[in-house]
Design an enzyme around this catalytic site. Structure first.
Site, PDB file in Angstrom:
ATOM      1  N   HIS A  39     -52.889 -14.764 -74.079  1.00  0.00           N
ATOM      2  CA  HIS A  39     -51.517 -14.315 -73.821  1.00  0.00           C
ATOM      3  C   HIS A  39     -50.563 -15.099 -74.709  1.00  0.00           C
ATOM      4  O   HIS A  39     -50.951 -16.057 -75.356  1.00  0.00           O
ATOM      5  CB  HIS A  39     -51.172 -14.551 -72.341  1.00  0.00           C
ATOM      6  CG  HIS A  39     -51.751 -13.523 -71.426  1.00  0.00           C
ATOM      7  ND1 HIS A  39     -50.984 -12.662 -70.692  1.00  0.00           N
ATOM      8  CD2 HIS A  39     -53.037 -13.207 -71.152  1.00  0.00           C
ATOM      9  CE1 HIS A  39     -51.773 -11.861 -69.988  1.00  0.00           C
ATOM     10  NE2 HIS A  39     -53.026 -12.175 -70.246  1.00  0.00           N
ATOM     11  N   GLY A  40     -49.301 -14.678 -74.700  1.00  0.00           N
ATOM     12  CA  GLY A  40     -48.283 -15.427 -75.453  1.00  0.00           C
ATOM     13  C   GLY A  40     -48.516 -15.373 -76.950  1.00  0.00           C
ATOM     14  O   GLY A  40     -48.384 -16.383 -77.653  1.00  0.00           O
ATOM     15  N   GLY A  41     -48.853 -14.169 -77.456  1.00  0.00           N
ATOM     16  CA  GLY A  41     -49.205 -14.024 -78.877  1.00  0.00           C
ATOM     17  C   GLY A  41     -48.038 -14.150 -79.849  1.00  0.00           C
ATOM     18  O   GLY A  41     -48.246 -14.105 -81.060  1.00  0.00           O
ATOM     19  N   HIS A  74     -45.789 -17.855 -72.755  1.00  0.00           N
ATOM     20  CA  HIS A  74     -45.059 -16.624 -73.064  1.00  0.00           C
ATOM     21  C   HIS A  74     -43.734 -16.969 -73.724  1.00  0.00           C
ATOM     22  O   HIS A  74     -43.161 -18.017 -73.461  1.00  0.00           O
ATOM     23  CB  HIS A  74     -44.762 -15.835 -71.783  1.00  0.00           C
ATOM     24  CG  HIS A  74     -45.976 -15.222 -71.171  1.00  0.00           C
ATOM     25  ND1 HIS A  74     -46.387 -15.509 -69.893  1.00  0.00           N
ATOM     26  CD2 HIS A  74     -46.868 -14.332 -71.661  1.00  0.00           C
ATOM     27  CE1 HIS A  74     -47.480 -14.815 -69.615  1.00  0.00           C
ATOM     28  NE2 HIS A  74     -47.796 -14.097 -70.671  1.00  0.00           N
ATOM     29  N   GLY A  75     -43.245 -16.075 -74.524  1.00  0.00           N
ATOM     30  CA  GLY A  75     -41.930 -16.261 -75.138  1.00  0.00           C
ATOM     31  C   GLY A  75     -42.019 -17.112 -76.397  1.00  0.00           C
ATOM     32  O   GLY A  75     -43.093 -17.281 -76.973  1.00  0.00           O
ATOM     33  N   GLU A 122     -56.969 -13.668 -64.374  1.00  0.00           N
ATOM     34  CA  GLU A 122     -56.381 -14.847 -65.024  1.00  0.00           C
ATOM     35  C   GLU A 122     -56.695 -16.121 -64.247  1.00  0.00           C
ATOM     36  O   GLU A 122     -56.670 -16.159 -63.029  1.00  0.00           O
ATOM     37  CB  GLU A 122     -54.863 -14.678 -65.144  1.00  0.00           C
ATOM     38  CG  GLU A 122     -54.196 -15.908 -65.756  1.00  0.00           C
ATOM     39  CD  GLU A 122     -52.723 -15.703 -66.106  1.00  0.00           C
ATOM     40  OE1 GLU A 122     -52.321 -14.559 -66.378  1.00  0.00           O
ATOM     41  OE2 GLU A 122     -51.994 -16.702 -66.115  1.00  0.00           O
ATOM     42  N   ASN A 148     -45.550  -9.484 -76.922  1.00  0.00           N
ATOM     43  CA  ASN A 148     -44.399  -8.805 -76.344  1.00  0.00           C
ATOM     44  C   ASN A 148     -43.106  -9.289 -77.007  1.00  0.00           C
ATOM     45  O   ASN A 148     -42.379  -8.512 -77.636  1.00  0.00           O
ATOM     46  CB  ASN A 148     -44.362  -9.054 -74.818  1.00  0.00           C
ATOM     47  CG  ASN A 148     -43.200  -8.361 -74.151  1.00  0.00           C
ATOM     48  OD1 ASN A 148     -42.670  -7.378 -74.663  1.00  0.00           O
ATOM     49  ND2 ASN A 148     -42.778  -8.872 -73.015  1.00  0.00           N
ATOM     50  N   ASP A 201     -49.854  -5.310 -66.948  1.00  0.00           N
ATOM     51  CA  ASP A 201     -49.807  -6.703 -67.404  1.00  0.00           C
ATOM     52  C   ASP A 201     -49.347  -7.602 -66.250  1.00  0.00           C
ATOM     53  O   ASP A 201     -48.317  -7.328 -65.630  1.00  0.00           O
ATOM     54  CB  ASP A 201     -48.810  -6.769 -68.581  1.00  0.00           C
ATOM     55  CG  ASP A 201     -48.830  -8.089 -69.297  1.00  0.00           C
ATOM     56  OD1 ASP A 201     -49.868  -8.766 -69.280  1.00  0.00           O
ATOM     57  OD2 ASP A 201     -47.791  -8.444 -69.894  1.00  0.00           O
ATOM     58  N   HIS A 202     -50.101  -8.633 -65.944  1.00  0.00           N
ATOM     59  CA  HIS A 202     -49.754  -9.584 -64.868  1.00  0.00           C
ATOM     60  C   HIS A 202     -49.446  -8.878 -63.552  1.00  0.00           C
ATOM     61  O   HIS A 202     -48.381  -9.066 -62.954  1.00  0.00           O
ATOM     62  CB  HIS A 202     -48.553 -10.457 -65.273  1.00  0.00           C
ATOM     63  CG  HIS A 202     -48.885 -11.412 -66.360  1.00  0.00           C
ATOM     64  ND1 HIS A 202     -49.632 -12.547 -66.172  1.00  0.00           N
ATOM     65  CD2 HIS A 202     -48.603 -11.366 -67.680  1.00  0.00           C
ATOM     66  CE1 HIS A 202     -49.784 -13.177 -67.328  1.00  0.00           C
ATOM     67  NE2 HIS A 202     -49.180 -12.477 -68.264  1.00  0.00           N
TER      68      HIS A 202
HETATM   69  P1  13P Z   1     -45.315 -12.988 -75.666  1.00  0.00           P
HETATM   70  O1  13P Z   1     -44.138 -12.374 -74.985  1.00  0.00           O
HETATM   71  O2  13P Z   1     -45.165 -14.452 -75.837  1.00  0.00           O
HETATM   72  O3  13P Z   1     -45.659 -12.301 -76.948  1.00  0.00           O
HETATM   73  O4  13P Z   1     -46.554 -12.806 -74.674  1.00  0.00           O
HETATM   74  C1  13P Z   1     -46.923 -11.533 -74.239  1.00  0.00           C
HETATM   75  C2  13P Z   1     -47.917 -11.595 -73.160  1.00  0.00           C
HETATM   76  O5  13P Z   1     -48.717 -12.491 -73.065  1.00  0.00           O
HETATM   77  C3  13P Z   1     -47.912 -10.507 -72.187  1.00  0.00           C
HETATM   78  O6  13P Z   1     -48.773 -10.737 -71.121  1.00  0.00           O
END
Ligand code: 13P
Length: 288
Positions: free
Chosen positions: A208-210, A178-179, A136, A232, A85-86
């Protein structure tokens, strides 16, 4: 079934208008919880590993060996991709060497020409080895592993340039971060998503950022071409809350409650519940 590339999963998800969840792992318990849930839900799954998490678990080789052995020992038959990831440029090569089946090269902070040059090189390497590659465009906002970026919407022309290189899937910033989303977050930019989709055609898109995106917005994004959603923070939140509750109730001081296997059991179950809920929202249940 051993580890697989995410290519076929992405194509099936795009055609079937659902998304495969990428759930980030941090340790053995998280990995086991996610694999067990995917098997129970008959859902394909992507295990995401950030560079920080890889380091925490003593290195990418440890992670790849652990995941491969768990798939075998747990008799997991649903498709599982192990995905960086990233990734940095160097991180990508470390994971390729370690046995990951999927790689994300995050060149979004680089000048577009450098992002293109490095992504092009990795497209060739990954296609030779049968690995999937995510690129990305337009940094995803928020904080991840100490990296902070402002929320951005990707430039559709830049998305096309990167998509045309032959990557497997493309993460395009559409106002997601994210977060935890701030209370004044304006929501996803569906205009950006539509404009990106119009330029990149069949390319499966990644959101991303689900964590914390309202269900109707996630599902609308999936209906518009998102085939992978990353989660995440939500697992971190539910895991910590369940562990805290166990300790606050004093169960860690009763009988064998202090046994780490018992102490981590509520958090383990919380991750399973979160992953199941997300798979239902993303529509991947029964799609293995
Ligand atoms: P979150 O931590 O906001 O769920 O995002 C996860 C993510 O995009 C990992 O690349």
């Amino acid at each position: 079934m051993g580890l697989v590339s995410a290519k076929e999963m992405m194509e099936k998800a795009r055609d079937g208008k659902y998304a495969v969840g990428q759930f980030n792992i941090n340790n053995l318990e998280w990995t086991k919880a996610i694999l067990q849930t995917a098997q129970e839900q008959s859902s394909p799954v992507i295990l995401g590993v950030s560079e920080g998490a890889g380091k925490y678990m003593t290195g990418f080789r440890t992670v790849a060996a652990m995941v491969a052995a768990m798939i075998d020992e747990m008799k997991i038959t649903v498709p599982v991709a192990l995905h960086l990831d990233h990734g940095t440029y160097d991180g990508c090569y470390k994971c390729i060497k370690a046995g990951f089946s999927s790689i994300m090269f995050d060149g979004s902070h680089l000048p577009i020409d450098e992002n293109i040059a490095k992504t092009t090189e990795l497209v060739h390497v990954c296609s030779k080895l049968g690995l999937s590659l995510e690129a990305e465009v337009g940094a995803i906002g928020g904080e991840e592993d100490g990296v902070i970026a402002r929320g951005e919407c990707a430039d559709p022309e830049e998305c096309k340039k990167i998509a045309d290189l032959g990557v497997t899937m493309l993460a395009a910033g559409i106002g997601n971060i994210h977060g935890v989303y701030p209370p004044d977050w304006e929501g996803l930019s569906f205009e950006t998503l539509e404009a990106v989709k119009a330029k990149v055609g069949d390319m499966p898109l990644v959101l991303h950022g689900g964590t914390g995106i309202p269900t109707d917005q996630v599902q609308k994004a999936i209906s518009m071409g998102v085939a992978k959603v990353n989660v995440n923070t939500e697992c971190q939140i539910t895991f910590s809350a369940a562990t805290r509750k166990y300790i606050e109730e004093g169960k860690d001081r009763v009988g064998k409650g202090f046994d780490p296997r018992k102490l981590l059991a509520p958090g383990f179950q919380a991750i399973k519940d979160t992953v199941k809920e997300k798979m239902e929202i993303f529509g991947s249940v029964g799609k293995a």
